[in-house]
Write a protein that holds these residues in place. Structure first.
Motif, short mmCIF file in Angstrom:
data_model
loop_
_atom_site.label_atom_id
_atom_site.label_comp_id
_atom_site.label_asym_id
_atom_site.label_seq_id
_atom_site.Cartn_x
_atom_site.Cartn_y
_atom_site.Cartn_z
N GLU A 67 0.81 -1.21 0.00
CA GLU A 67 0.00 0.00 0.00
C GLU A 67 0.84 1.27 0.00
OE1 GLU A 67 -3.02 -0.77 2.92
OE2 GLU A 67 -4.04 -2.02 1.43
N GLU A 68 1.95 1.20 0.73
CA GLU A 68 2.85 2.35 0.77
C GLU A 68 3.47 2.60 -0.61
OE1 GLU A 68 5.58 2.12 4.13
OE2 GLU A 68 6.83 3.60 3.10
N ALA A 80 3.76 5.36 -5.85
CA ALA A 80 3.75 5.28 -7.32
C ALA A 80 2.66 6.18 -7.88
CB ALA A 80 3.54 3.84 -7.76
N GLN A 81 1.49 6.11 -7.23
CA GLN A 81 0.36 6.94 -7.68
C GLN A 81 0.68 8.43 -7.60
OE1 GLN A 81 -3.05 5.77 -5.37
NE2 GLN A 81 -4.28 5.52 -7.22
N HIS A 124 3.26 9.41 -10.19
CA HIS A 124 2.60 9.43 -11.51
C HIS A 124 1.83 10.75 -11.68
CE1 HIS A 124 0.74 7.93 -15.10
NE2 HIS A 124 -0.44 7.72 -14.57
N LYS A 125 1.19 11.18 -10.60
CA LYS A 125 0.43 12.43 -10.64
C LYS A 125 1.36 13.63 -10.84
CE LYS A 125 -3.45 14.49 -8.26
NZ LYS A 125 -3.94 14.83 -6.93
N ASP A 126 2.55 13.55 -10.21
CA ASP A 126 3.54 14.62 -10.35
C ASP A 126 3.97 14.85 -11.80
OD1 ASP A 126 3.73 15.30 -7.74
OD2 ASP A 126 5.62 14.25 -7.33
N LEU A 132 0.05 0.35 -12.73
CA LEU A 132 -0.76 0.65 -11.54
C LEU A 132 -2.03 -0.19 -11.52
CD1 LEU A 132 -0.39 4.56 -11.27
CD2 LEU A 132 0.35 2.88 -9.56
N LYS A 133 -2.66 -0.29 -12.69
CA LYS A 133 -3.89 -1.09 -12.78
C LYS A 133 -3.59 -2.55 -12.48
CE LYS A 133 -6.43 1.44 -16.17
NZ LYS A 133 -6.38 1.54 -17.63
N ALA A 134 -2.49 -3.05 -13.06
CA ALA A 134 -2.11 -4.45 -12.85
C ALA A 134 -1.81 -4.69 -11.37
CB ALA A 134 -0.89 -4.80 -13.70
#
Lengths: 117, 279, 101
Positions: free
Chosen positions: C29-30, C35-36, C39-41, C54-56
């Motif tokens: 989860e961390e 990663a999320q 990715h947003k950055d 991320l989906k996988a």
């Protein structure tokens, strides 16, 4: 069976080396390299380079031939596939290694194949 | 200038452009671009650049010419005209939203609206017209909007593209933003729009022939064989981004509108040829 | 006398893998959250392959395949970091081949 074991050992050897100086190359390595070089989702070298028996090749980059003579230093060839922008900042060649398009092992298999050209 | 820069870079000399000097005017950029492509393709007449790959490759041109008797977008243009002329529920038509009733105006789009402080593309104007008249907006990339846009372009055929960047900091910023987008490398494959269409037009990438930046937006909306139908410029932007493994941005996002603004300005003086066909 | 000991031993043996799994889940989860956010950055420079990983990672985690989930999240993080590096680099590098300054 023994052959399989040997090739497994060799593969492991190749895998463990970051930019191997020399590793015994098997036909399987070369075949895998060609497969990676031709596949659209992996190397897709044909998109820009004329090479070997590749069909419908692009012409953005130079033809890939006489590779051993042109790149006698394997490590240098590895670095250029890993990230050509380090050598030519305006190149359009994707930084295959740095951007994780190909793994170290995959680049090494492609080099095994390129050295047969 | 471009060549000089590339040489400097390949020699490993750092480029130090003083900030005060950075940022040429849109007109300086455009003239330099025209000169750049003229040097690259000395035998191609200026107006031919709107035909993209067909201006540069004889085989492709022959295939294309043989298609011209029955262009595959004809039905869509007729359908677009019908929709354009059919009144909304309130009795008004699209003509009420546009200068000259929407006829022969494609060459002025996109423009910078100094009141709303944003770039207005033709497709955006079409959907805003619908909303202003109580109709639901159309989907952006294909279908009815492409047909209406194709009809409107067809009424402007041959008119020289005439994009203006008003003397206004927001308009300049929108232009600069589009320019930066065009030249910025994106995606896992690390390609910018310019990687193909400035650095390598006239070359093959696998079985695709690369067209030059100059003239690109003149032929939209375009009927691509690959799509089997008409699509808008923003559909193409999204497709290109996706090809280099960059997440496409939404059609008509501010980024894509600014990109269209820059790219169309580069084609000023070239004739409107949309709709057209491409592989 | 022996019975409680055995019970403790058994419950310890049973809880050990659970504890490991719980630890893996937290690690995942961390990693996934990092990663999320990376990715947003990347802003308008996000890569399609990062989103795919991320989906996988998410679907592997939902199926209880914690090891695969971690591998995918880790790959997503590395890809996202490169996309952020690309965004930062292009703020100046785009000028290299630009026509006009």
């Amino acid at each position: 069976m023994r052959k399989g074991l040997i090739s497994l050992c060799l593969t492991t050897l190749a895998l463990s080396a970051t930019a191997p100086v020399f590793a015994e190359t098997t036909q399987a390595d070369i075949d895998r390299g060609k497969e990676l070089a031709y596949s659209r989702k992996d190397g897709n070298c044909l998109a820009c380079h004329k090479m070997d028996d590749g069909k419908l090749t692009g012409n953005i980059g130079p033809e890939l031939a006489e590779m051993k003579a042109r790149f006698p230093d394997r490590e240098m060839l590895f670095k250029r596939i890993w990230d050509e922008t380090q050598f030519n900042p305006v190149t359009v060649m994707p930084p295959f290694g740095r951007h994780m398009i190909l793994s170290k092992q995959e680049i090494n298999r492609i080099i095994d194949y390129l050295y047969t050209l | 200038m471009l060549k000089a820069k590339v040489i400097l870079v390949s020699l490993g000399i750092a480029l130090a452009i003083p900030q005060a000097m950075a940022g040429s005017t849109p007109e300086e950029d455009r003239k330099e671009a025209v000169e750049y492509f003229k040097q690259m393709f000395p035998d191609v007449p200026f107006e031919e650049f709107v035909n993209g790959q067909y201006a540069l490759n004889e085989d492709r041109r022959k295939q294309w010419e043989s298609m011209q008797d029955f262009p595959p977008y004809e039905f869509a243009v007729a359908e677009g005209q019908e929709m354009f002329e059919t009144p909304f529920a309130n009795g008004k038509t699209y003509a009420s939203c546009f200068e000259n009733d929407g006829i022969g105006i494609r060459q002025n789009y996109p423009y910078f609206d100094t009141k709303k402080n944003e770039v207005i593309t033709l497709e955006l104007a079409i959907n805003r017209c619908r909303e202003a008249n109580g109709e639901k907006p159309l989907r952006w990339k294909k279908g009815a909007i492409a047909s209406i846009s194709a009809y409107m372009a067809s009424t402007s055929e041959g008119k020289p593209i005439d994009i203006k960047v008003p003397d206004n900091p927001d308009a300049m910023a929108a232009y600069q933003d589009g320019k930066e987008f065009y030249y910025s490398r994106r995606g896992q494959l690390n390609f910018s729009c310019a990687s193909c269409h400035v650095q390598n037009p006239g070359k093959w990438i696998r079985a695709d022939f690369l067209s030059p930046a100059l003239g690109q937006p003149a032929n939209f909306p375009v009927h691509r064989s690959k799509w089997g139908e008409l699509g808008t410029l923003h559909r193409r932007f999204a497709g290109c981004n996706n090809n280099v493994r960059a997440d496409p941005l939404p059609a008509q996002s501010e980024e894509y509108r600014n990109l269209e603004y820059f790219l169309t300005y580069m084609s000023n003086g070239l004739p409107v040829t949309g709709p057209a066909t491409r592989p | 006398m022996k019975k409680p000991l055995l019970t403790i031993a058994i419950s310890l043996a049973l809880s050990a893998p659970l504890a490991v799994q719980a630890g893996e889940k937290e690690d995942f989860e961390e990693l996934y959250a990092k990663a999320q956010s990376t990715h947003k950055d990347a802003g308008t420079f996000q890569w399609t392959v990062t989103g795919d990983r991320l989906k996988a990672a998410k679907s592997a985690a939902d199926n209880g395949e914690h090891k695969k989930a971690k591998t995918m999240a880790n790959e997503a993080l590395k890809l996202a970091e490169e996309s952020v590096a690309q965004r930062k680099k292009q703020q100046e590098a785009w000028r290299m081949v630009a026509i006009g300054n």
